[in-house]
Design a protein around this motif. Sequence first.
Motif, PDB file in Angstrom:
ATOM      1  N   GLY A 214      73.903  -2.708  39.244  1.00  7.09           N
ATOM      2  CA  GLY A 214      74.803  -3.366  40.185  1.00  7.09           C
ATOM      3  C   GLY A 214      74.152  -4.449  41.019  1.00  7.09           C
ATOM      4  N   ALA A 215      72.829  -4.627  40.876  1.00  3.09           N
ATOM      5  CA  ALA A 215      72.108  -5.626  41.676  1.00  3.09           C
ATOM      6  C   ALA A 215      72.230  -6.994  41.025  1.00  3.09           C
ATOM      7  CB  ALA A 215      70.640  -5.222  41.815  1.00  3.09           C
ATOM      8  N   MET A 216      73.467  -7.500  40.997  1.00  5.13           N
ATOM      9  CA  MET A 216      73.739  -8.786  40.381  1.00  5.13           C
ATOM     10  C   MET A 216      74.722  -9.572  41.243  1.00  5.13           C
ATOM     11  SD  MET A 216      74.075  -7.687  36.347  1.00  5.13           S
ATOM     12  CE  MET A 216      73.865  -9.364  35.734  1.00  5.13           C
ATOM     13  N   GLN A 217      74.650 -10.879  41.128  1.00  6.87           N
ATOM     14  CA  GLN A 217      75.560 -11.765  41.848  1.00  6.87           C
ATOM     15  C   GLN A 217      76.129 -12.792  40.878  1.00  6.87           C
ATOM     16  OE1 GLN A 217      72.845 -13.331  44.852  1.00  6.87           O
ATOM     17  NE2 GLN A 217      73.898 -12.140  46.429  1.00  6.87           N
ATOM     18  N   ARG A 218      77.389 -13.147  41.085  1.00  7.85           N
ATOM     19  CA  ARG A 218      78.011 -14.173  40.277  1.00  7.85           C
ATOM     20  C   ARG A 218      78.839 -15.103  41.161  1.00  7.85           C
ATOM     21  NH1 ARG A 218      74.824 -12.915  37.265  1.00  7.85           N
ATOM     22  NH2 ARG A 218      74.932 -12.292  35.070  1.00  7.85           N
ATOM     23  N   ASP A 219      78.848 -16.378  40.784  1.00  5.55           N
ATOM     24  CA  ASP A 219      79.703 -17.361  41.429  1.00  5.55           C
ATOM     25  C   ASP A 219      81.006 -17.393  40.634  1.00  5.55           C
ATOM     26  OD1 ASP A 219      80.892 -19.614  42.568  1.00  5.55           O
ATOM     27  OD2 ASP A 219      78.973 -20.631  42.836  1.00  5.55           O
ATOM     28  N   PHE A 220      81.952 -16.525  41.010  1.00  2.00           N
ATOM     29  CA  PHE A 220      83.227 -16.412  40.298  1.00  2.00           C
ATOM     30  C   PHE A 220      84.145 -17.564  40.691  1.00  2.00           C
ATOM     31  CE2 PHE A 220      81.712 -11.997  40.615  1.00  2.00           C
ATOM     32  CZ  PHE A 220      81.786 -11.613  39.279  1.00  2.00           C
ATOM     33  N   THR A 221      84.689 -18.258  39.684  1.00  6.94           N
ATOM     34  CA  THR A 221      85.511 -19.438  39.941  1.00  6.94           C
ATOM     35  C   THR A 221      86.892 -19.251  39.336  1.00  6.94           C
ATOM     36  OG1 THR A 221      83.454 -20.689  39.630  1.00  6.94           O
ATOM     37  CG2 THR A 221      85.479 -21.946  39.972  1.00  6.94           C
ATOM     38  N   TYR A 222      87.905 -19.334  40.172  1.00  8.29           N
ATOM     39  CA  TYR A 222      89.287 -19.110  39.718  1.00  8.29           C
ATOM     40  C   TYR A 222      89.752 -20.275  38.849  1.00  8.29           C
ATOM     41  CZ  TYR A 222      94.128 -17.516  39.920  1.00  8.29           C
ATOM     42  OH  TYR A 222      95.380 -17.064  39.595  1.00  8.29           O
ATOM     43  N   ILE A 223      90.553 -19.980  37.861  1.00  7.59           N
ATOM     44  CA  ILE A 223      90.937 -20.958  36.847  1.00  7.59           C
ATOM     45  C   ILE A 223      91.611 -22.188  37.437  1.00  7.59           C
ATOM     46  CG2 ILE A 223      93.089 -19.698  36.374  1.00  7.59           C
ATOM     47  CD1 ILE A 223      90.956 -21.805  33.883  1.00  7.59           C
ATOM     48  N   ASP A 224      92.457 -22.027  38.457  1.00  8.31           N
ATOM     49  CA  ASP A 224      93.130 -23.200  39.038  1.00  8.31           C
ATOM     50  C   ASP A 224      92.116 -24.179  39.628  1.00  8.31           C
ATOM     51  OD1 ASP A 224      95.427 -21.893  38.328  1.00  8.31           O
ATOM     52  OD2 ASP A 224      96.176 -21.603  40.369  1.00  8.31           O
ATOM     53  N   ASP A 225      91.064 -23.656  40.245  1.00  7.76           N
ATOM     54  CA  ASP A 225      90.019 -24.515  40.792  1.00  7.76           C
ATOM     55  C   ASP A 225      89.267 -25.240  39.679  1.00  7.76           C
ATOM     56  OD1 ASP A 225      90.523 -23.898  43.509  1.00  7.76           O
ATOM     57  OD2 ASP A 225      89.335 -22.067  43.366  1.00  7.76           O
ATOM     58  N   ILE A 226      88.985 -24.526  38.596  1.00  5.30           N
ATOM     59  CA  ILE A 226      88.307 -25.144  37.458  1.00  5.30           C
ATOM     60  C   ILE A 226      89.145 -26.289  36.899  1.00  5.30           C
ATOM     61  CG2 ILE A 226      87.734 -24.762  35.028  1.00  5.30           C
ATOM     62  CD1 ILE A 226      85.516 -23.809  36.778  1.00  5.30           C
TER      63      ILE A 226
END
Length: 334
Positions: A214-226
């Motif tokens: 669980g020691a992970m990070q992600r820059d999650f980007t919503y599809i509308d923003d993409i």
Amino acid sequence: MTILITGMAGFIGYHLAHALASRGEDVVGIDDLNAYYPVQLKHDRLAALARDHGDRVRFVQVDIADEAALEEALAGAEIDGIVHLAAQAGVRYSIENPRAYARANLLGHLNILELARTRKTAHLVYASSSSVYGGNKELPFRVEDRVDHPVSLYAATKKADELMSESYAHLYRTPMTGLRFFTVYGPWGRPDMAPWLFTSAILEGRPIKVFNGGAMQRDFTYIDDIVNGIVAALDHPPADDRSQKAGGSVSPHAIYNIGNNRAEELGRFVDLIEAACGRPAVREMMPMQPGDVVATYADTSAIERDLGYRASTTIDVGIPRFVEWFKSTHGKYK
């Protein structure tokens, strides 16, 4: 204008085609409809586009790695701009089937470069990936960072795509923009990605695999923003003025990060999916997977400065939207 979208039956391609057609563009979409994930999902995306936009969106099934078939499929088509999204996706699958990546991501990309050159296309926007940053330790990732040490073949092919694009921009002065996507999610998303895998498992009472404890990070980007970022890039081709562009090129070639400009803890991401599903997850802690990275985090200052782009959808908003869509289709795509 007529825009060619490669990979239109894919997750991002579907949403981009919808956005461009909605603002009055004519869209020609191509896709090979391969079986990397359930093909029915791709057919349903195409059906939704046909229902919503009719003849404004035209689809042709073709493999971009097949040069002759590609030329035949697009013979006579007027193409003002290209958004090249077609690729063999997935970091882990590149370990199992490396030749699929060489074919789609290298030969396929070259064929699209040749198409842009011979058609004298006004602008080619293409998909790169945050994976090119590999094991870089300094966060956030900047487009100025060195990206010479990929930790997966998928990442290596995306870096190669950037280099091939640079050479074509230099030799032929074709305006090009590469976009390094950061963990895109949302409705109609991909079944091989964490939002889908976790949501499906939680709703069915199966354990979810939480890598690296669980020691992970992600820059999650919503599809509308993409999609907003892709459209902004398409509308602003880099100038052929010998000035230095984002990414360092003095040819008409810019490279941007396109992300949410925040790194989210994996645990919080799972918490939000649990809340949206209305039930807890059974978390199975797993070791780090080959080819994966601990953290991604996009510095988006270059695309903000040049194109006015800034993501506006947090995972607190985006995850419930995805789960709501998933529930409406649950069990259909196996």
